[in-house]
Each structure stands twice: as structure tokens, then as C-alpha cells.
Motif scaffolding. Structure first.
Motif, mmCIF file in Angstrom:
data_model
loop_
_atom_site.group_PDB
_atom_site.id
_atom_site.type_symbol
_atom_site.label_atom_id
_atom_site.label_comp_id
_atom_site.label_asym_id
_atom_site.label_seq_id
_atom_site.Cartn_x
_atom_site.Cartn_y
_atom_site.Cartn_z
ATOM 1 N N LEU B 66 8.808 11.157 0.100
ATOM 2 C CA LEU B 66 8.551 11.055 -1.333
ATOM 3 C C LEU B 66 7.981 12.372 -1.837
ATOM 4 O O LEU B 66 7.763 13.303 -1.066
ATOM 5 N N TYR B 77 -1.536 10.740 -8.846
ATOM 6 C CA TYR B 77 -0.910 9.467 -8.479
ATOM 7 C C TYR B 77 -1.124 8.443 -9.575
ATOM 8 O O TYR B 77 -2.178 8.393 -10.209
ATOM 9 N N ASP B 80 -0.450 2.538 -9.509
ATOM 10 C CA ASP B 80 0.274 1.731 -8.507
ATOM 11 C C ASP B 80 0.509 2.497 -7.210
ATOM 12 O O ASP B 80 1.127 1.972 -6.278
ATOM 13 N N GLY B 81 0.008 3.732 -7.145
ATOM 14 C CA GLY B 81 0.123 4.510 -5.916
ATOM 15 C C GLY B 81 1.316 5.444 -5.857
ATOM 16 O O GLY B 81 1.418 6.262 -4.941
ATOM 17 N N MET B 82 2.220 5.326 -6.815
ATOM 18 C CA MET B 82 3.390 6.220 -6.806
ATOM 19 C C MET B 82 2.987 7.594 -7.336
ATOM 20 O O MET B 82 2.140 7.706 -8.236
#
Lengths: 133, 160
Positions: B66, B77, B80-82
């Protein structure tokens, strides 16, 4: 080809691929997104498709391409099974296109649920091609 | 709640169609590639043992990385951590993100020690489903080292 990725597997896979998306390790967050729990990464599904294709191609063969579409989530602890059939053979190149599916078996057995559908193209350079479950 | 945010996400994403982005993924580490292979369930020493004379980087390693760069700041970030620009047009929006799948064409073998660059282009944005529905974003990525292209990927994201 079978694999049972558990929570530890998902954490290791997420760490090494820089994937911090909480749906893969945070149960409460995953449920807030409408999921039953932490889900298997799309890239891990792809790895399983690649492994199935590589097994078919054999040691001297090669996976030229692989593709998959996610159809339904798979969860930590599910038994994942990739199966496939030969879809076509290119008469010019000899490249073989495999149609692949991955099913999840939450309790290990039962009818299974389709998680991913896809394909792979392999070059088989000897009689290494294996039958694929 | 998130349905109302699809409109700005769609507008932003459409504005990014065709824009070429390049990013370094850093240097290929044999140890990291081996750890990747282990986590993917591989057992072949060629893939999981960097000391093996025939060790090779797992072909899926690069295309599974990623965009969050090592050492990124926490604010880079999403909640939601993405990583904030993992999915074009969604930075700062409370939308749900899911991977939809990939088509990967292998062009060459990544080697430990090589620097890797990924080129990304958002190819299309489609509104799907009933009601607010969802967005289907299709991006095309090319992974390359100094030796040339290593993989081409068409990747789909679902935004709800």
C-alpha cells in the motif's frame, strides 16, 4: 490450494504490506462497517490465486498474469480453497488461461461461499502442469 | 451518513482522472519479501529464505504494497487506518473503502536492493448500485525499477 489465515497471519501480512486499514484487525471497527469481523486482505486473496496458478504451471512454468474480483468477504480463521479449470489454450503461444474461484468454509466444511472469482495466464514449459483442485 | 459524502468524493475523484502520480516505494528488502511470502502461506525456501541460492522476491510482493510510506506521520492516515491518498478523492471524507480486486500482469522480477517507483493513474470513476449506490474507482499502476517495468496493475476500489 488451501489456506487458513488467522488473526496473526492477517496482522503479519498487513504489517509487511503497510496495510493499516482497521477492517483487518479491529473487530469492533469491522463490525461498525457491516462486517462480521476482521477480513482477509484483497492482496492475500490475490496471493492465493497466484499460488494456485504457480502450482498448475509447475517448477519450470511461469505465471504471466493473475486477476481477481472480490465477491464476498472472508474472515480470519476461514478455510480458503482456490480451485480452477483450464478455460482456454492459446494456439500460438501455448499459454493457458485458468478460470479460478476461491470459496470460504467458515466451519472447515460445508458447501462454502464464493469469495473471489478470477483468472490466471500461465506458460507451461514442460509436462509440469498439475491438475488443480 | 456516508451516502451524502459520495457526491464530493465522486467530484474530487473525477477531477483526478488521467492525472499521473509517481511515488517511490523505497528499496526492496529480501527479509521483507520473505516475511510477505510466509504470511501468504508460502513454504518454498526460494520464497521464504533470503539465504537460499535461488531466492526470489515473491511476484505478488510489490503489487501488494500500500501507499503509506515508512515513517509517515499519524495525520497522514485516515481514521479508518487507510493512507490518506490510497483511494483517490477520499482524503478527509468519512466514506467506507473496500478493495475490489486487481488484474496483474508480470513483466519482470523485482530484485533485493532495487529502488521501486510506482506510477498511478485514475482511469475511471463509475457510480453503481441503487439509491446512493457506491463508487467504483479503477486505477492503473505501473511498478518499475531502474531496469524497467516490473508489473502493470489495474486495481478497483469501492467507495460507499
Amino acid at each position: 490450494m488451501e489456506y487458513v489465515p488467522d488473526e496473526i497471519t492477517l496482522l503479519r501480512f498487513g504489517a509487511v504490506t503497510r496495510n493499516a486499514h482497521r477492517i483487518h484487525y479491529d473487530t469492533a471497527f469491522a463490525r461498525s462497517e457491516g462486517l462480521d469481523g476482521p477480513v482477509v486482505m484483497a492482496q492475500l486473496h490475490g496471493c492465493l490465486f497466484h499460488r494456485a496458478a504457480a502450482a498448475y504451471a509447475g517448477e519450470t512454468g511461469e505465471v504471466l498474469s493473475v486477476g481477481w474480483q472480490n465477491r464476498a468477504p472472508a474472515y480470519a480463521g476461514d478455510r480458503l480453497v482456490v480451485s480452477g479449470v483450464v478455460e482456454s489454450v492459446d494456439e500460438e503461444t501455448g499459454h493457458i488461461t485458468l478460470a479460478l474461484e476461491e470459496h470460504r468454509f467458515p466451519d472447515g466444511e460445508g458447501p462454502g461461499t464464493l469469495c473471489c472469482r478470477g483468472h490466471a495466464v500461465v506458460a507451461v514449459r514442460s509436462s509440469d502442469a498439475q491438475s488443480s483442485k | 451518513m456516508t451516502g451524502a459524502l459520495l457526491e464530493p468524493a465522486e467530484k474530487r475523484a473525477r477531477a483526478e482522472i488521467g492525472r499521473v502520480e509517481r511515488r517511490s516505494l523505497g528499496t526492496v528488502s529480501a527479509d521483507a519479501a520473505a516475511e510477505f511470502a510466509r504470511a501468504a502461506g508460502e513454504t518454498s525456501p526460494r520464497l521464504v529464505d533470503p539465504a537460499h541460492p535461488a531466492f526470489t522476491v515473491h511476484p505478488m510482493y510489490l503489487v501488494s504494497l500500500l501507499r503509506g510510506a515508512p515513517g509517515a506521520d499519524p495525520e497522514e492516515y485516515r481514521p479508518d487506518g487507510m493512507y490518506r491518498d490510497e483511494v483517490p478523492g477520499t482524503d478527509g471524507l468519512d466514506v467506507r473503502l473496500m478493495a475490489g480486486g486487481q488484474d496483474v500482469r508480470f513483466l519482470g522480477e523485482a530484485r533485493p536492493g532495487e529502488r521501486i517507483e510506482v506510477r498511478r493513474v485514475l482511469e475511471s470513476v463509475e457510480r453503481k448500485g441503487k439509491g446512493a449506490g457506491f463508487l467504483l474507482l479503477t486505477v492503473v499502476k505501473t511498478y518499475a525499477s531502474e531496469r524497467g517495468p516490473l508489473a502493470e496493475v489495474t486495481e478497483r476500489f469501492i467507495v460507499r
